[in-house]
Motif scaffolding. Structure first.
Motif, PDB file in Angstrom:
ATOM      1  N   LEU A 147       0.825  -1.201   0.000  1.00  0.00           N
ATOM      2  CA  LEU A 147       0.000   0.000   0.000  1.00  0.00           C
ATOM      3  C   LEU A 147       0.863   1.256   0.000  1.00  0.00           C
ATOM      4  O   LEU A 147       0.620   2.213  -0.758  1.00  0.00           O
ATOM      5  N   LEU A 148       1.880   1.260   0.840  1.00  0.00           N
ATOM      6  CA  LEU A 148       2.780   2.406   0.908  1.00  0.00           C
ATOM      7  C   LEU A 148       3.501   2.621  -0.419  1.00  0.00           C
ATOM      8  O   LEU A 148       3.627   3.745  -0.914  1.00  0.00           O
ATOM      9  N   MET A 149       3.967   1.534  -1.023  1.00  0.00           N
ATOM     10  CA  MET A 149       4.704   1.634  -2.286  1.00  0.00           C
ATOM     11  C   MET A 149       3.783   2.082  -3.424  1.00  0.00           C
ATOM     12  O   MET A 149       4.142   2.962  -4.217  1.00  0.00           O
ATOM     13  N   VAL A 150       2.618   1.470  -3.546  1.00  0.00           N
ATOM     14  CA  VAL A 150       1.700   1.827  -4.626  1.00  0.00           C
ATOM     15  C   VAL A 150       1.275   3.280  -4.499  1.00  0.00           C
ATOM     16  O   VAL A 150       1.212   4.015  -5.499  1.00  0.00           O
ATOM     17  N   SER A 151       0.997   3.712  -3.271  1.00  0.00           N
ATOM     18  CA  SER A 151       0.579   5.086  -3.055  1.00  0.00           C
ATOM     19  C   SER A 151       1.659   6.074  -3.495  1.00  0.00           C
ATOM     20  O   SER A 151       1.374   7.066  -4.179  1.00  0.00           O
ATOM     21  N   ARG A 152       2.905   5.782  -3.109  1.00  0.00           N
ATOM     22  CA  ARG A 152       3.986   6.696  -3.474  1.00  0.00           C
ATOM     23  C   ARG A 152       4.257   6.672  -4.979  1.00  0.00           C
ATOM     24  O   ARG A 152       4.538   7.705  -5.586  1.00  0.00           O
ATOM     25  N   PHE A 153       4.147   5.502  -5.593  1.00  0.00           N
ATOM     26  CA  PHE A 153       4.376   5.406  -7.043  1.00  0.00           C
ATOM     27  C   PHE A 153       3.308   6.189  -7.810  1.00  0.00           C
ATOM     28  O   PHE A 153       3.623   6.939  -8.733  1.00  0.00           O
ATOM     29  N   ARG A 154       2.078   6.042  -7.417  1.00  0.00           N
ATOM     30  CA  ARG A 154       1.006   6.778  -8.096  1.00  0.00           C
ATOM     31  C   ARG A 154       1.158   8.279  -7.870  1.00  0.00           C
ATOM     32  O   ARG A 154       0.857   9.086  -8.760  1.00  0.00           O
ATOM     33  N   GLU A 155       1.613   8.630  -6.685  1.00  0.00           N
ATOM     34  CA  GLU A 155       1.849  10.050  -6.412  1.00  0.00           C
ATOM     35  C   GLU A 155       2.917  10.611  -7.338  1.00  0.00           C
ATOM     36  O   GLU A 155       2.789  11.715  -7.875  1.00  0.00           O
ATOM     37  N   GLN A 156       3.987   9.834  -7.558  1.00  0.00           N
ATOM     38  CA  GLN A 156       5.060  10.304  -8.435  1.00  0.00           C
ATOM     39  C   GLN A 156       4.593  10.397  -9.888  1.00  0.00           C
ATOM     40  O   GLN A 156       4.940  11.336 -10.599  1.00  0.00           O
ATOM     41  N   LEU A 157       3.814   9.416 -10.325  1.00  0.00           N
ATOM     42  CA  LEU A 157       3.272   9.502 -11.676  1.00  0.00           C
ATOM     43  C   LEU A 157       2.393  10.737 -11.835  1.00  0.00           C
ATOM     44  O   LEU A 157       2.389  11.384 -12.895  1.00  0.00           O
ATOM     45  N   ALA A 158       1.665  11.057 -10.785  1.00  0.00           N
ATOM     46  CA  ALA A 158       0.755  12.201 -10.849  1.00  0.00           C
ATOM     47  C   ALA A 158       1.499  13.522 -10.960  1.00  0.00           C
ATOM     48  O   ALA A 158       0.927  14.532 -11.391  1.00  0.00           O
ATOM     49  N   THR A 159       2.772  13.558 -10.586  1.00  0.00           N
ATOM     50  CA  THR A 159       3.559  14.784 -10.724  1.00  0.00           C
ATOM     51  C   THR A 159       4.082  14.965 -12.147  1.00  0.00           C
ATOM     52  O   THR A 159       4.694  15.985 -12.451  1.00  0.00           O
ATOM     53  N   GLY A 160       3.885  13.969 -12.998  1.00  0.00           N
ATOM     54  CA  GLY A 160       4.406  14.026 -14.346  1.00  0.00           C
ATOM     55  C   GLY A 160       5.731  13.324 -14.518  1.00  0.00           C
ATOM     56  O   GLY A 160       6.319  13.368 -15.606  1.00  0.00           O
ATOM     57  N   ALA A 161       6.205  12.639 -13.476  1.00  0.00           N
ATOM     58  CA  ALA A 161       7.473  11.930 -13.577  1.00  0.00           C
ATOM     59  C   ALA A 161       7.349  10.745 -14.523  1.00  0.00           C
ATOM     60  O   ALA A 161       6.269  10.170 -14.689  1.00  0.00           O
ATOM     61  N   SER A 162       8.462  10.359 -15.142  1.00  0.00           N
ATOM     62  CA  SER A 162       8.475   9.162 -15.977  1.00  0.00           C
ATOM     63  C   SER A 162       8.339   7.932 -15.088  1.00  0.00           C
ATOM     64  O   SER A 162       8.548   7.991 -13.873  1.00  0.00           O
ATOM     65  N   VAL A 163       7.990   6.812 -15.713  1.00  0.00           N
ATOM     66  CA  VAL A 163       7.838   5.571 -14.942  1.00  0.00           C
ATOM     67  C   VAL A 163       9.141   5.229 -14.235  1.00  0.00           C
ATOM     68  O   VAL A 163       9.144   4.869 -13.051  1.00  0.00           O
ATOM     69  N   GLU A 164      10.263   5.341 -14.950  1.00  0.00           N
ATOM     70  CA  GLU A 164      11.553   5.000 -14.348  1.00  0.00           C
ATOM     71  C   GLU A 164      11.875   5.913 -13.166  1.00  0.00           C
ATOM     72  O   GLU A 164      12.317   5.448 -12.108  1.00  0.00           O
ATOM     73  N   ASP A 165      11.655   7.202 -13.327  1.00  0.00           N
ATOM     74  CA  ASP A 165      11.928   8.120 -12.214  1.00  0.00           C
ATOM     75  C   ASP A 165      10.975   7.889 -11.054  1.00  0.00           C
ATOM     76  O   ASP A 165      11.359   8.005  -9.881  1.00  0.00           O
ATOM     77  N   ALA A 166       9.726   7.560 -11.377  1.00  0.00           N
ATOM     78  CA  ALA A 166       8.762   7.273 -10.308  1.00  0.00           C
ATOM     79  C   ALA A 166       9.179   6.048  -9.516  1.00  0.00           C
ATOM     80  O   ALA A 166       9.058   6.003  -8.289  1.00  0.00           O
ATOM     81  N   VAL A 167       9.723   5.021 -10.206  1.00  0.00           N
ATOM     82  CA  VAL A 167      10.204   3.826  -9.519  1.00  0.00           C
ATOM     83  C   VAL A 167      11.390   4.175  -8.639  1.00  0.00           C
ATOM     84  O   VAL A 167      11.474   3.739  -7.477  1.00  0.00           O
ATOM     85  N   ARG A 168      12.327   4.957  -9.169  1.00  0.00           N
ATOM     86  CA  ARG A 168      13.499   5.338  -8.368  1.00  0.00           C
ATOM     87  C   ARG A 168      13.072   6.089  -7.111  1.00  0.00           C
ATOM     88  O   ARG A 168      13.565   5.817  -6.012  1.00  0.00           O
ATOM     89  N   ARG A 169      12.186   7.037  -7.268  1.00  0.00           N
ATOM     90  CA  ARG A 169      11.749   7.844  -6.131  1.00  0.00           C
ATOM     91  C   ARG A 169      10.984   6.999  -5.113  1.00  0.00           C
ATOM     92  O   ARG A 169      11.159   7.128  -3.902  1.00  0.00           O
ATOM     93  N   THR A 170      10.144   6.106  -5.628  1.00  0.00           N
ATOM     94  CA  THR A 170       9.344   5.263  -4.738  1.00  0.00           C
ATOM     95  C   THR A 170      10.223   4.342  -3.898  1.00  0.00           C
ATOM     96  O   THR A 170      10.036   4.205  -2.687  1.00  0.00           O
TER      97      THR A 170
END
Length: 741
Positions: A249-272
């Motif tokens: 839940l924590l990981m999915v939430s943070r990943f979706r949050e990063q995607l919502a900022t306009g980040a690329s999938v790869e950057d969203a994974v790194r940040r998450t």
């Protein structure tokens, strides 16, 4: 390390998923055999006097009585010719059973103590052979064969320790099936409500199932080399489903949050991975540290929960850190697929307004908001002042359980309770005169009905005339003495009698070992009590060290430990009020009795570990904002605003897994499920929502204090969240479909 995990997931996502599927298949194949390796029982210390007494009796005398067959005449009295003839045939058949030893009956001895006061029932006593696993299977076979109507003249019911353990194992399986039938569908519904997306909701459930399958495989392996309790399965399913979902839940939430900022999938994974992944790793370490403390106890019932708990936490964390990022890479923006009709669009980095407002209110008036909450929690903890402890017996079963009904009949209708007798083993040659003197002195103790030896039967300090004794209780190199009382098993008086029997001066050169159910309770309490300070110290020390490495402060770990102890005290107090004092017993359908000592220790470790889970969830975001330069008040308010929904959702999902065991028919599993679920909700709402911001406001800047040399240690060895991701300048087309958690 976390950066490398992210890069591995980006470069080798499909390979990771292939390996994960293969591992899941292997774990499933191994885990399917776990039930055949796990044991009932395990509540006793192998080094205790009662256990050693049992070992001597097993070796020299064929074992203590652990099976009582209550034989009732279908019509008339048990001494009527038809009933007597059928009873003798029953006893003859029982003596042919290869799994039974020491079969003794009323019809062999003519002892009035083996016949009920009204003459309608009589007892057959026996010992079921085998270790814990074999004994359970052997007892079930004998019980299935002989209970029920017998030759028309009799009916037979089974009681005693072997029958109770067998029924507990059977009932545990039924309870587990019902709990999972409730928890899994309800969890899926809650996940759909939280995420508003079918794909995103299924990802945490996948991690939970991986954690359960992996731990079942672990239990199969451990059960092949050491003793493991069957009840570890219950913890595995509840904790595996709950924690796996929490971390995912924590990981999915943070990943979706990063995607919502306009980040690329790869950057969203790194940040998450670098933020939420780091939080998952520390959270898992704190929970595992709390559960690892169970390994200091010698009872394999408790150790088994340590095996299962540490295993399920580790597998949940590893699969979250490696499998989840790989799934993110493969799914990308499709993680938001399957949007449900009620899902609303929301700005990407929005905070939960309710939690933010609550934190702001508490920070403005910390004492005014915290003191009422503290008062309620301390009031809830007050029943602990009268807590008493016991071990499982027939009373944990439903009232209609056969072994429980037999126990009631033995206590009400027979002179003394042979099933709960104390068994004294002397593993040395002993002459007739010293044996008689010792037995006579034991029979003179208050509440003792009779003492049976190989030389005679004794009561009130004297030998009973015409009672020749049981020759099977004597050997040239050993003696067994049976001390029968009319006391309620495991009562305070029965436990005091154990102490009195052990205090009687033994024959010269003899070293009597006192066993039996009451002696086992006394020894279990002493054993757990002597190791409990070590377990608590280990939990506190490892938690302090991990939180220091996470926060760089020595105040934060102390604050966390204090608040957790308050919430734990409240939880255990409520459970004492319910299960010991009997409140709500008619509603929940249990029999009030002393708190089960092993389950209380287990609940303490589980609840403490899970409270630290949410501590890390909240503190990680607060520290992230504090490190970015926000003042203490803003960091706490905004941190709780960002994590409030995560903590609420995670707590509800995990609580569901435990509350499902509130439907159990075994009362100590009921207590475990309701207590653990209550502890989670108290921690998530009262502690994280109110007491944490109040404490942070009162502590001010000192909340992050550490001496200079420890700051250097943290600078070298500590881990913390990375810098926060930049806020988006405009709403992304991939804004979350559902409420931001």
């Amino acid at each position: 390390m976390f950066e490398r995990i992210a890069e591995l997931a980006i470069r080798r996502s499909r390979l990771i998923l292939v390996v994960a599927v293969a591992a899941m298949a292997l774990m499933g194949a191994l885990g399917a055999g776990a039930f055949g390796k796990l044991l009932g029982g395990g509540y006793d210390d192998p080094a205790s006097q009662s256990t050693r007494a049992g070992e001597v009796i097993d070796e020299k005398f064929g074992g203590e009585t652990n099976l009582v067959l209550l034989v009732r005449a279908s019509e008339g009295r048990i001494d009527d010719p038809a009933a007597r003839q059928s009873a003798k045939a029953l006893v003859a058949d029982l003596r042919k059973e290869k799994h039974l030893e020491n079969v003794v009956s009323y019809w062999d001895t003519a002892s009035p103590d083996l016949r009920s006061k009204d003459g309608r029932e009589a007892m057959v006593l026996a010992h079921v052979r085998g270790d814990d696993l074999e004994r359970d299977e052997n007892a079930k076979g004998v019980i299935d064969t002989y209970t029920g109507p017998y030759e028309g003249a009799l009916s037979v019911e089974a009681g005693g320790g072997a029958a109770v353990t067998s029924e507990m194992g059977t009932q545990s399986g039924k309870d587990l099936f019902l709990a999972e039938a409730i928890a899994v569908p309800l969890t899926l519904v809650l996940l759909l409500l939280v995420f508003g997306s079918l794909v995103a909701a299924l990802l945490p459930l996948v991690i939970g199932l991986v954690a359960i399958a992996g731990t079942f495989a672990e239990l199969f392996v451990l059960g092949s080399v050491t003793d493991v309790s069957v009840f570890a399965i219950n913890l595995t399913t509840a904790l595996g489903l709950g924690l796996g979902i929490d971390y995912a839940l924590l990981m999915v939430s943070r990943f979706r949050e990063q995607l919502a900022t306009g980040a690329s999938v790869e950057d969203a994974v790194r940040r998450t991975v670098s933020t939420a992944g780091r939080t998952v790793a520390f959270s898992a370490a704190t929970v595992a540290a709390a559960l690892a403390a169970l390994l200091v106890f010698p009872q394999y019932f408790l150790r088994s929960f340590g095996y299962a708990g540490v295993g399920v936490v580790a597998i949940a964390a590893i699969s979250t850190l490696f499998v989840m990022p790989a799934l993110f890479v493969v799914l990308g923006h499709r993680v938001n697929s399957g949007r449900l009709p009620w899902a609303k669009r929301e700005r990407p980095a929005s905070r939960a307004p309710l939690w933010g407002r609550l934190a702001g209110t508490v920070m403005r008036r910390p004492a005014l908001t915290a003191l009422p909450v503290l008062a309620v929690l301390l009031l809830a903890a007050s029943p602990l002042l009268g807590i008493t402890f016991g071990t499982p017996d027939d009373r944990v079963l439903p009232e209609d359980a056969e072994s429980r009904q037999v126990s009631s009949v033995l206590q009400e209708k027979f002179n003394g309770n042979d099933d709960a007798a104390l068994h004294v083993a002397i593993d040395k040659p002993l002459g007739k005169a010293p044996l008689e003197t010792y037995a006579a002195e034991l029979s003179g103790l208050k509440h003792v009905v009779r003492v049976e030896t190989s030389q005679g039967i004794y009561a009130e300090g004297h030998s009973e005339a015409g009672a020749p004794g049981n020759k099977a209780l004597g050997r040239p190199d050993a003696q067994q003495i049976t001390v029968v009382s009319a006391l309620v098993p495991k009562s305070d008086e029965a436990q005091s009698l154990v102490t009195e029997v052990r205090a009687v001066s033994p024959p010269a050169g003899a070293d009597p070992l006192v066993g039996g159910v009451d002696a086992e309770l006394v020894d279990s309490k002493d054993s757990i009590g002597s190791r409990l300070p070590i377990a608590v110290a280990l939990v506190a020390l490892t938690t302090f060290l991990l939180l220091f490495l996470f926060t760089g402060s020595i105040v934060q770990p102390l604050r966390a430990l204090l608040l957790n102890m308050i919430s734990l005290g409240a939880t255990l107090g409520v459970m004492t009020w319910i299960f010991q004092d009997g409140n709500l017993s008619s509603l929940l359908g249990f029999t009030a009795q002393p708190m089960e000592v092993s389950m209380t220790v287990l609940m303490f470790c589980i609840a403490f570990g899970l409270s630290m889970d949410y501590e890390v969830f909240v503190t990680s975001r607060i520290k992230e904002l504090h490190d970015l330069g926000e003042d203490n008040e803003s960091a706490v308010t905004n941190g709780l605003g960002h994590t409030g929904r995560i903590v609420t959702a995670a707590a509800c999902l995990l609580a569901v897994s435990f509350f499902a065991f509130g439907t159990a028919k075994l009362s100590f599993m009921q207590m475990f499920g309701l207590g653990s679920g209550l502890a989670i909700l108290i921690d998530a709402v009262a502690v994280r929502g109110i007491l944490v911001p109040a404490a942070m406001r009162l502590l001010g800047r000192s909340a992050w204090y550490a001496p200079g040399f420890l700051r250097k240690v943290h600078g070298r060895f500590g881990l913390s969240e990375g810098l926060a991701a930049p806020e988006p300048s405009a709403e992304s087309p991939y804004t979350k479909d559902s409420a931001h958690v």
